[in-house]
Design an enzyme around this catalytic site. Sequence first.
Site, mmCIF file in Angstrom:
data_model
loop_
_atom_site.group_PDB
_atom_site.id
_atom_site.type_symbol
_atom_site.label_atom_id
_atom_site.label_comp_id
_atom_site.label_asym_id
_atom_site.label_seq_id
_atom_site.Cartn_x
_atom_site.Cartn_y
_atom_site.Cartn_z
ATOM 1 C CG ASP A 141 38.242 31.576 12.793
ATOM 2 O OD1 ASP A 141 37.742 30.863 13.693
ATOM 3 O OD2 ASP A 141 38.941 31.103 11.877
ATOM 4 N N GLY B 275 38.049 23.234 13.133
ATOM 5 C CA GLY B 275 39.090 23.018 12.139
ATOM 6 C C GLY B 275 40.217 22.167 12.690
ATOM 7 C CD GLU C 76 37.145 29.966 17.965
ATOM 8 O OE1 GLU C 76 36.707 29.247 17.045
ATOM 9 O OE2 GLU C 76 36.396 30.461 18.840
ATOM 10 N N GLY D 227 35.040 25.956 13.713
ATOM 11 C CA GLY D 227 34.710 25.803 12.303
ATOM 12 C C GLY D 227 33.347 25.192 12.063
#
Length: 360
Positions: free
Chosen positions: A152, A72, A144, A121
């Site tokens: 996530d 992302g 992350e 992402g």
Amino acid sequence: MTDPALSSEAPVLVRSSHGLGHLTLNRPRALNALDLRMIGDLAAALDAWEHDPDVQIVLLDGAGDRGFCAGGDVRALYEQIRSGDPEAAGGFFRAEYALNARIAEYPKPIVVLADGVTMGGGIGLAGHAAIRIVTERSQLAMPETRIGFTPDVGGSLLLAHAPGRLGEYLALTGRTMDAADAIAVGMANHFVPSADLDGLRGALATGPGTAAERVSRFLSRSADGGRPRESGLARSRDWIDDAFSAGTVADIVDRLRARPEAAASDTAAVLGELSPTGLAVTLEAVRRARDLPDLRAALAQEYGLVLWFVTSQPDLIEGIRAQLVDKDRAPRWQPATIGELAADAAASAFAYRPRIGLWG
């Protein structure tokens, strides 16, 4: 038919032909990193094709040969936090997670070519598809914790179901997997050499049978039969399972230091450089995900954790600053060391309730 409005400048290329809907992430200079417009374009195409009898299979790939999707737009997240309105980031995560769930639940088979860099992402797009293809160029990771954050996009659930304690290992270290590793941990189904991807695209658009049958026929003609070499991760299960079954991050580090393998000592050093809070939350998230019923439940758990980091924890913005903005690679974590972690370090993250829920 191909959309007459299709532009090579569009961030997502959308076209269909011979029963195949084809989506291409089209920001190769940014390693096809996702922004909100791209998420909307992908969701709109899936909506349009769901009941279209002329589309039986959906193919998702990335432009260029360096990456499917690097993740992302972390810099945009950094600016949102700095602007004093961190909850504005919730809109991006809600749209992204809805797309992740849509891919997992889509009634038509989605085939993803995770060729090149596929991280963060990008795992959310590729990891939940029906058929996931990797190549010798594939580099998959949930990195992350390197920015003081937590996996996530459903990554906690994917990692939770990896064999043994490989999920904890990959989640905490952010280690990059090659094609063999990705297949071994369940993040990919098949290996196809990058030189053969155009042939696979053609096979998906022609011939009888389901998407899985078309892929299987194509792989049956391949010299390697769709399997890469042995996974290095699989060969390291003994020390990984021993160390990463420990109860806390501090205990994991102690076990790593006690192991004779050089790789174990190196891993202990890596963990010592990362956000202690991020590690504690991530360890608990993967372990809780093992007991969650489905992807939507995992995404809901992740959504609360992510917004806790965004609104309440300084390590995220500090990690982005150190890694991506100032690039000094010298983050100042709070607390600074694993030894300073409180026993209930992750409790407030899991108790946090976002003002706006994930599913409305």
